[in-house]
Design an enzyme around this catalytic site. Structure first.
Site, PDB file in Angstrom:
ATOM      1  N   LYS A 116      14.644  -4.709  -2.265  1.00 10.45           N
ATOM      2  CA  LYS A 116      15.052  -3.637  -2.887  1.00 10.45           C
ATOM      3  C   LYS A 116      16.525  -3.353  -2.923  1.00 10.45           C
ATOM      4  O   LYS A 116      17.244  -2.936  -3.745  1.00 10.45           O
ATOM      5  CB  LYS A 116      14.373  -2.415  -2.982  1.00 10.45           C
ATOM      6  CG  LYS A 116      12.906  -2.461  -3.331  1.00 10.45           C
ATOM      7  CD  LYS A 116      12.554  -0.915  -3.167  1.00 10.45           C
ATOM      8  CE  LYS A 116      10.826  -1.302  -3.718  1.00 10.45           C
ATOM      9  NZ  LYS A 116      10.026   0.086  -3.443  1.00 10.45           N
ATOM     10  N   HIS A 141      11.982  -8.218  -6.064  1.00 10.07           N
ATOM     11  CA  HIS A 141      12.329  -7.579  -4.636  1.00 10.07           C
ATOM     12  C   HIS A 141      11.603  -8.416  -3.495  1.00 10.07           C
ATOM     13  O   HIS A 141      12.120  -8.500  -2.387  1.00 10.07           O
ATOM     14  CB  HIS A 141      12.095  -6.012  -4.302  1.00 10.07           C
ATOM     15  CG  HIS A 141      10.732  -5.663  -3.986  1.00 10.07           C
ATOM     16  ND1 HIS A 141      10.035  -5.149  -5.200  1.00 10.07           N
ATOM     17  CD2 HIS A 141      10.037  -5.451  -2.965  1.00 10.07           C
ATOM     18  CE1 HIS A 141       8.878  -4.896  -4.863  1.00 10.07           C
ATOM     19  NE2 HIS A 141       8.963  -4.948  -3.283  1.00 10.07           N
ATOM     20  N   HIS A 166       3.926  -8.551   0.268  1.00 10.37           N
ATOM     21  CA  HIS A 166       2.936  -7.211   0.510  1.00 10.37           C
ATOM     22  C   HIS A 166       2.440  -6.669  -0.966  1.00 10.37           C
ATOM     23  O   HIS A 166       1.767  -5.418  -0.764  1.00 10.37           O
ATOM     24  CB  HIS A 166       4.053  -6.153   1.326  1.00 10.37           C
ATOM     25  CG  HIS A 166       5.123  -5.902   0.563  1.00 10.37           C
ATOM     26  ND1 HIS A 166       6.285  -6.721   0.539  1.00 10.37           N
ATOM     27  CD2 HIS A 166       5.446  -4.765  -0.517  1.00 10.37           C
ATOM     28  CE1 HIS A 166       7.303  -5.918  -0.372  1.00 10.37           C
ATOM     29  NE2 HIS A 166       6.705  -4.971  -0.876  1.00 10.37           N
ATOM     30  N   HIS A 167       2.839  -7.359  -1.844  1.00  9.70           N
ATOM     31  CA  HIS A 167       2.169  -6.817  -3.359  1.00  9.70           C
ATOM     32  C   HIS A 167       1.262  -7.877  -3.608  1.00  9.70           C
ATOM     33  O   HIS A 167       0.781  -7.931  -5.033  1.00  9.70           O
ATOM     34  CB  HIS A 167       3.300  -6.807  -4.251  1.00  9.70           C
ATOM     35  CG  HIS A 167       4.174  -5.807  -3.931  1.00  9.70           C
ATOM     36  ND1 HIS A 167       3.788  -4.367  -4.350  1.00  9.70           N
ATOM     37  CD2 HIS A 167       5.589  -5.613  -3.681  1.00  9.70           C
ATOM     38  CE1 HIS A 167       4.692  -3.598  -4.057  1.00  9.70           C
ATOM     39  NE2 HIS A 167       5.784  -4.083  -3.602  1.00  9.70           N
ATOM     40  N   ASP A 195       1.642   0.776   2.307  1.00  8.50           N
ATOM     41  CA  ASP A 195       2.561   0.752   0.971  1.00  8.50           C
ATOM     42  C   ASP A 195       1.892   1.294  -0.044  1.00  8.50           C
ATOM     43  O   ASP A 195       2.622   2.208  -0.621  1.00  8.50           O
ATOM     44  CB  ASP A 195       2.915  -0.936   0.993  1.00  8.50           C
ATOM     45  CG  ASP A 195       3.980  -0.967  -0.171  1.00  8.50           C
ATOM     46  OD1 ASP A 195       4.814  -0.235  -0.210  1.00  8.50           O
ATOM     47  OD2 ASP A 195       3.837  -1.722  -1.159  1.00  8.50           O
TER      48      ASP A 195
HETATM   49 FE   LIG Z   1       7.405  -3.660  -2.246  1.00 10.01          FE
HETATM   50 FE   LIG Z   2       6.891  -0.833  -0.440  1.00 13.58          FE
END
Ligand SMILES: [Fe+2]
Ligand SMILES: [Fe+2]
Length: 241
Positions: A116, A141, A166-167, A195
């Site tokens: 980010k 990101h 992580h997404h 998250d």
């Molecule tokens: Fe993220």
């Molecule tokens: Fe995050």
């Protein structure tokens, strides 16, 4: 993240153990994100300086106190990463992780959104929902963060995987690589839960944080997108507080 360096986090709760720990962890995060934005690399030693304060504060004062302190950060990215780190510490403790594993998940939490730092601030700090084009930029990101850690060098595969994946979701509907099932390692599933939950309980100028029970309901409602055994364990870890 701020528009111009140096970014120093606000000083909160001075005099209290947890306030000082949050200040230290916030400074680490500021250094991490500034370096990422300005140089395209990060300092692994600096990241590790953030582990002790977070693990110590959460085990001494509890998650609730950590969340209350960290929610005072106006900067959305700081607040988010420190929330994820506190949740990761709590979840690791609840799962009976040894020190090395607890450090690994908190390190991963601190770094997970490092990409980010390379997202335009107008999109990153937009006070409201992103439009589809902005969302597409924001989603980069993951790959930007991964590239940044590769450029820095020396990071273990698990950390690289957390930053990039992580997404991702277990049913293959996540991003950037649409991984599914066993393609998603355990530590990534762990951080993904922290998250998503952190995003639900964050304080933002335009909306109140969701209460614990509602946020946990959202996680449950994601069904097969998340690891059900881990979600159940996470619920117990958070509900115990
Ligand atoms: Fe993220
Ligand atoms: Fe995050």
């Amino acid at each position: 993240m701020r528009a111009s360096p140096p970014a120093s986090p606000p000083s909160r709760g001075r005099g209290s153990v947890i306030g000082e720990a949050a200040d230290r962890a916030g400074s680490v995060l500021a250094g991490l994100l500034d370096a990422a934005r300005l140089t395209g690399t990060v300092d692994p030693q600096l990241i590790d300086d953030g582990l002790d304060p977070i693990l110590g504060a959460v085990s001494e004062a509890g998650l609730g106190a950590w969340l209350d302190t960290v929610r005072a950060y106006d900067d959305a990215t700081y607040q988010h990463c420190l929330l994820v780190a506190g949740l990761a510490a709590t979840f690791g403790i609840a799962l009976g992780y040894g020190l090395r594993d607890r450090e690994q998940v908190v390190r991963a939490a601190l770094v997970h959104d490092v990409g980010k730092a390379r997202i335009p601030l107008g999109i990153l700090n937009k006070a409201g929902p992103l439009d589809p084009a902005e969302r597409a930029v924001m989603r980069t990101h993951t790959t930007l963060g991964h590239a940044l850690l590769i450029e820095t060098g020396g990071f273990e595969d698990a950390l690289l995987s957390v930053v990039r994946h992580h997404h991702e979701l277990l049913d293959g509907t996540g991003y950037p690589d649409k991984l599914s099932g066993d393609e998603i390692p355990g530590i990534v599933r762990f951080i993904t839960i922290c998250d998503i939950y952190a995003a639900l309980i964050e304080r933002r100028p335009y909306r109140e944080p969701l209460p614990t029970s509602e946020a946990l309901g959202h996680l449950r409602a994601m069904g097969r997108k998340l690891d059900p055994t881990l979600v159940a364990a996470f619920e117990r870890a958070v509900a115990e507080l």
